[in-house]
Design a protein around this motif. Structure first.
Motif, mmCIF file in Angstrom:
data_model
loop_
_atom_site.group_PDB
_atom_site.id
_atom_site.type_symbol
_atom_site.label_atom_id
_atom_site.label_comp_id
_atom_site.label_asym_id
_atom_site.label_seq_id
_atom_site.Cartn_x
_atom_site.Cartn_y
_atom_site.Cartn_z
ATOM 1 N N GLY A 57 0.815 -1.212 0.000
ATOM 2 C CA GLY A 57 0.000 0.000 0.000
ATOM 3 C C GLY A 57 0.848 1.261 0.000
ATOM 4 O O GLY A 57 0.573 2.217 -0.736
ATOM 5 N N TRP A 58 1.906 1.263 0.823
ATOM 6 C CA TRP A 58 2.770 2.434 0.893
ATOM 7 C C TRP A 58 3.623 2.599 -0.361
ATOM 8 O O TRP A 58 3.859 3.721 -0.818
ATOM 9 N N ILE A 59 4.075 1.487 -0.932
ATOM 10 C CA ILE A 59 4.968 1.573 -2.097
ATOM 11 C C ILE A 59 4.233 2.064 -3.344
ATOM 12 O O ILE A 59 4.811 2.750 -4.189
ATOM 13 N N ILE A 60 2.949 1.763 -3.472
ATOM 14 C CA ILE A 60 2.177 2.193 -4.644
ATOM 15 C C ILE A 60 2.051 3.724 -4.684
ATOM 16 O O ILE A 60 2.103 4.334 -5.757
ATOM 17 N N ILE A 61 1.898 4.348 -3.524
ATOM 18 C CA ILE A 61 1.591 5.785 -3.462
ATOM 19 C C ILE A 61 2.605 6.665 -4.194
ATOM 20 O O ILE A 61 2.213 7.536 -4.994
ATOM 21 N N PRO A 62 3.921 6.496 -4.003
ATOM 22 C CA PRO A 62 4.864 7.381 -4.707
ATOM 23 C C PRO A 62 4.816 7.241 -6.225
ATOM 24 O O PRO A 62 5.173 8.186 -6.946
ATOM 25 N N PHE A 63 4.378 6.074 -6.730
ATOM 26 C CA PHE A 63 4.316 5.843 -8.172
ATOM 27 C C PHE A 63 2.942 6.139 -8.761
ATOM 28 O O PHE A 63 2.739 5.996 -9.970
ATOM 29 N N ALA A 64 1.977 6.532 -7.916
ATOM 30 C CA ALA A 64 0.612 6.783 -8.386
ATOM 31 C C ALA A 64 0.575 7.982 -9.325
ATOM 32 O O ALA A 64 1.162 9.030 -9.034
ATOM 33 N N SER A 65 -0.114 7.816 -10.452
ATOM 34 C CA SER A 65 -0.258 8.919 -11.405
ATOM 35 C C SER A 65 -1.713 9.300 -11.629
ATOM 36 O O SER A 65 -1.996 10.299 -12.293
ATOM 37 N N THR A 66 -2.649 8.505 -11.095
ATOM 38 C CA THR A 66 -4.078 8.790 -11.222
ATOM 39 C C THR A 66 -4.767 8.547 -9.881
ATOM 40 O O THR A 66 -4.220 7.836 -9.021
ATOM 41 N N PRO A 67 -5.975 9.085 -9.690
ATOM 42 C CA PRO A 67 -6.724 8.809 -8.460
ATOM 43 C C PRO A 67 -6.974 7.318 -8.252
ATOM 44 O O PRO A 67 -7.005 6.846 -7.113
ATOM 45 N N THR A 68 -7.150 6.577 -9.342
ATOM 46 C CA THR A 68 -7.394 5.133 -9.233
ATOM 47 C C THR A 68 -6.237 4.421 -8.540
ATOM 48 O O THR A 68 -6.447 3.524 -7.712
ATOM 49 N N HIS A 69 -5.012 4.831 -8.859
ATOM 50 C CA HIS A 69 -3.841 4.224 -8.216
ATOM 51 C C HIS A 69 -3.861 4.489 -6.709
ATOM 52 O O HIS A 69 -3.533 3.603 -5.909
ATOM 53 N N LEU A 70 -4.247 5.701 -6.320
ATOM 54 C CA LEU A 70 -4.320 6.035 -4.898
ATOM 55 C C LEU A 70 -5.417 5.245 -4.204
ATOM 56 O O LEU A 70 -5.246 4.793 -3.066
ATOM 57 N N ILE A 71 -6.543 5.063 -4.888
ATOM 58 C CA ILE A 71 -7.659 4.286 -4.329
ATOM 59 C C ILE A 71 -7.222 2.842 -4.088
ATOM 60 O O ILE A 71 -7.514 2.243 -3.046
ATOM 61 N N ILE A 72 -6.491 2.268 -5.059
ATOM 62 C CA ILE A 72 -5.990 0.890 -4.908
ATOM 63 C C ILE A 72 -5.026 0.798 -3.728
ATOM 64 O O ILE A 72 -5.096 -0.135 -2.915
ATOM 65 N N ALA A 73 -4.134 1.779 -3.625
ATOM 66 C CA ALA A 73 -3.159 1.786 -2.526
ATOM 67 C C ALA A 73 -3.857 1.865 -1.176
ATOM 68 O O ALA A 73 -3.503 1.146 -0.229
ATOM 69 N N ARG A 74 -4.872 2.721 -1.093
ATOM 70 C CA ARG A 74 -5.608 2.873 0.170
ATOM 71 C C ARG A 74 -6.404 1.616 0.507
ATOM 72 O O ARG A 74 -6.514 1.243 1.676
ATOM 73 N N PHE A 75 -6.947 0.967 -0.506
ATOM 74 C CA PHE A 75 -7.677 -0.284 -0.269
ATOM 75 C C PHE A 75 -6.739 -1.342 0.304
ATOM 76 O O PHE A 75 -7.061 -2.014 1.287
ATOM 77 N N ILE A 76 -5.570 -1.485 -0.308
ATOM 78 C CA ILE A 76 -4.601 -2.499 0.145
ATOM 79 C C ILE A 76 -4.118 -2.176 1.557
ATOM 80 O O ILE A 76 -3.992 -3.067 2.407
ATOM 81 N N GLY A 77 -3.852 -0.901 1.833
ATOM 82 C CA GLY A 77 -3.480 -0.510 3.191
ATOM 83 C C GLY A 77 -4.592 -0.787 4.184
ATOM 84 O O GLY A 77 -4.338 -1.193 5.324
ATOM 85 N N GLY A 78 -5.839 -0.591 3.748
ATOM 86 C CA GLY A 78 -6.986 -0.881 4.610
ATOM 87 C C GLY A 78 -7.109 -2.353 4.937
ATOM 88 O O GLY A 78 -7.571 -2.722 6.023
ATOM 89 N N VAL A 79 -6.682 -3.213 4.004
ATOM 90 C CA VAL A 79 -6.700 -4.661 4.246
ATOM 91 C C VAL A 79 -5.846 -4.989 5.477
ATOM 92 O O VAL A 79 -6.252 -5.767 6.351
ATOM 93 N N ALA A 80 -4.648 -4.396 5.541
ATOM 94 C CA ALA A 80 -3.778 -4.611 6.701
ATOM 95 C C ALA A 80 -4.433 -4.065 7.976
ATOM 96 O O ALA A 80 -4.363 -4.695 9.038
ATOM 97 N N GLY A 81 -5.096 -2.914 7.865
ATOM 98 C CA GLY A 81 -5.768 -2.328 9.027
ATOM 99 C C GLY A 81 -6.894 -3.199 9.544
ATOM 100 O O GLY A 81 -7.075 -3.356 10.754
ATOM 101 N N GLY A 82 -7.667 -3.783 8.610
ATOM 102 C CA GLY A 82 -8.736 -4.692 9.011
ATOM 103 C C GLY A 82 -8.186 -5.880 9.781
ATOM 104 O O GLY A 82 -8.778 -6.324 10.772
ATOM 105 N N GLY A 83 -7.025 -6.376 9.328
ATOM 106 C CA GLY A 83 -6.376 -7.474 10.038
ATOM 107 C C GLY A 83 -5.952 -7.076 11.439
ATOM 108 O O GLY A 83 -6.092 -7.852 12.392
ATOM 109 N N CYS A 84 -5.434 -5.854 11.578
ATOM 110 C CA CYS A 84 -5.015 -5.366 12.897
ATOM 111 C C CYS A 84 -6.157 -5.439 13.904
ATOM 112 O O CYS A 84 -6.000 -5.957 15.016
ATOM 113 N N PHE A 85 -7.316 -4.920 13.525
ATOM 114 C CA PHE A 85 -8.427 -4.834 14.464
ATOM 115 C C PHE A 85 -9.154 -6.165 14.650
ATOM 116 O O PHE A 85 -9.915 -6.316 15.606
#
Length: 467
Positions: free
Chosen positions: A96-124
């Protein structure tokens, strides 16, 4: 052996496992400063400045990822163990973090945030279970608060880094936490309860020795207290091993397991806590920090306002950590819910009087004070302790499955609250929306007073007996 000596490896495990929570907290706080850069005229995105609609999707997609991750990692926690399930969280967290610096469109950021959220869901979904199963009764409450404490620490970390660095540099810096997490947590054994439940009794003994800081010498016998603690794990094991299937199906949770009166009560209490955790509106209202500070006439930059708000939440979480084994869970939850309602009532009253045309210029401090008071009390109870209490009151066999269901409900409500907040403020006004949340907070206080048991210092058996 001193209490501090016998629990030091429990503290070490709780700190190590929550490194991934710091990273997830940074995911939550990342949009605050980054949206100013991505939505500005000099946006580095190929598609141009990030629109308000795109910002809404980028912000809320983390909740959808959390829903998916909560289910996935709770399932993995039963199949491959708590330890390996937690270690695998480092992967979506890093990606999730690695995708963000290479993101060139909002879709890339949405994907990165979704993947990061997957880890967060696991945490809780998994960390509260992991802590509840390894911790001694005397420190279970303190260790259980580390999850939200470190999450808020991650939020503040993202705010501070965002003040000094651009959004891509922040991503690279925080991505290193994934490696730190794996390096620190790799040496931790699985929980004694999980190992004993799966008939790995010798490993369970070694795990219990480790977490209770008992020497690993084969000649050294466990103390009577620790022998009793290990024996408590065995009835679950025997009950679960009545079936003939040796591939793990004997541990499967069925609807019949939820038919027990104590299980139903525990699940009902957990459902109420996760619903009020989001319906009190604190999580959704944090998105309106800038508006509230602006209403008060504060001349602070948005990034500075965010750091102040994050620090208030961090202070509240720390207060929860300090007080949870002194005051108890129930009293902290009760005081928190009432305090949230009072803070919101003050904010709503100010906003309503302003709409009616009254001169409230001399009371411009009220919304900031009410908002700060609300966040401080929320972080010390209703936003922090439900995850601990749920892990404590659920029976061991259904704990992981029931927690997965409850966290799924939480993520659905969180997503809806964040997305519907603009509609509420448009139709009801800011004052109507805040009064609605205040009514929910007072309802939460009533629910806690009537239904939620005190679990401070009690064993799982004693808690279930009270139910």
């Amino acid at each position: 052996m001193s209490s501090s000596g016998s629990t030091k490896y429990q503290y070490l495990a709780a700190i190590s496992v929550n490194i991934v929570s710091i990273s997830y907290g940074a995911f939550c706080g990342w949009p605050s400063a980054s949206f100013l850069e991505l939505g500005g005229e000099d946006s580095p995105l190929e598609t141009g400045p990030l629109s308000n609609q795109d910002q809404g999707w980028v912000a809320s997609t983390i909740c959808i990822g959390g829903l998916f991750g909560g289910i996935l990692f709770a399932w993995l926690a039963e199949k491959i163990g708590r330890r390996w399930s937690l270690l695998w969280m480092a992967l979506p967290n890093l990606i999730g973090w690695i995708i963000i610096p290479f993101a060139s469109t909002p879709t890339h950021l949405i994907i990165a945030r979704f993947i990061g959220g997957v880890a967060g869901g696991g945490c809780f979904s998994v960390i509260p279970i992991y802590i509840a199963e390894l911790a001694s009764d005397s420190v279970r409450g303190v260790l259980g608060t580390f999850l939200v404490l470190t999450c808020n620490g991650g939020v503040v970390l993202a705010f501070v880094l965002g003040y000094y660095f651009d959004y891509a540099t922040v991503s690279w810096i925080v991505s290193t936490l994934s490696f730190l997490f794996v390096g620190c947590f790799w040496f931790m054994p699985d929980t004694p309860e999980y190992l004993a439940k799966h008939n790995r009794v010798e490993e369970a003994k070694l795990s219990l020795r480790y977490y209770r800081n008992i020497q690993f010498s084969p000649a050294k016998e466990l103390s009577e207290d620790l022998k009793l603690e290990l024996e408590k794990l065995k009835p679950t094991e025997k009950t679960d091993l009545d079936g003939n299937d040796k591939d793990g199906d004997e541990h499967a949770v069925t609807c019949a397991d939820f038919a027990d009166v104590k299980t139903r009560k525990a699940f009902f209490i957990g459902l109420g806590l996760v619903m009020f955790n989001q319906l009190c509106g604190c999580f959704a209202m944090v998105n309106y920090t800038a508006v509230i500070f602006e209403q008060a006439g504060a001349s602070l930059a948005p990034t500075v306002s965010a750091i102040i708000v994050g620090s208030i939440q961090l202070l509240g979480c720390y207060a929860s950590t300090v007080l949870v084994e002194r005051a108890g869970r129930k009293i902290l939850l009760l005081v928190s819910a009432v305090g949230i309602g009072l803070g919101q009532s003050a904010m709503g009253s100010y906003s309503y009087l302003k709409v009616l045309g009254y001169d409230v210029s001399s009371f411009g401090w009220v919304p900031v004070a009410g908002f700060s008071f609300m966040l401080l009390l929320a972080a010390s109870g209703l936003l922090t302790l439900p995850f601990l209490v749920i892990a404590e009151i659920l029976p061991p066999k259904v704990r992981s499955t029931a927690n997965m269901i409850l966290m799924s409900v939480l993520w659905v409500i969180a997503t809806a609250a964040v997305k519907l907040m603009p509609l509420f403020t448009e139709s009801l006004g800011m004052h109507g929306t805040v009064f609605m949340f205040a009514s929910m907070s007072f309802s939460a206080a009533l629910f806690i007073a009537i239904f939620v048991p005190e679990t401070k210092g009690k064993t799982t058996e004693a808690i279930l007996a009270n139910l």
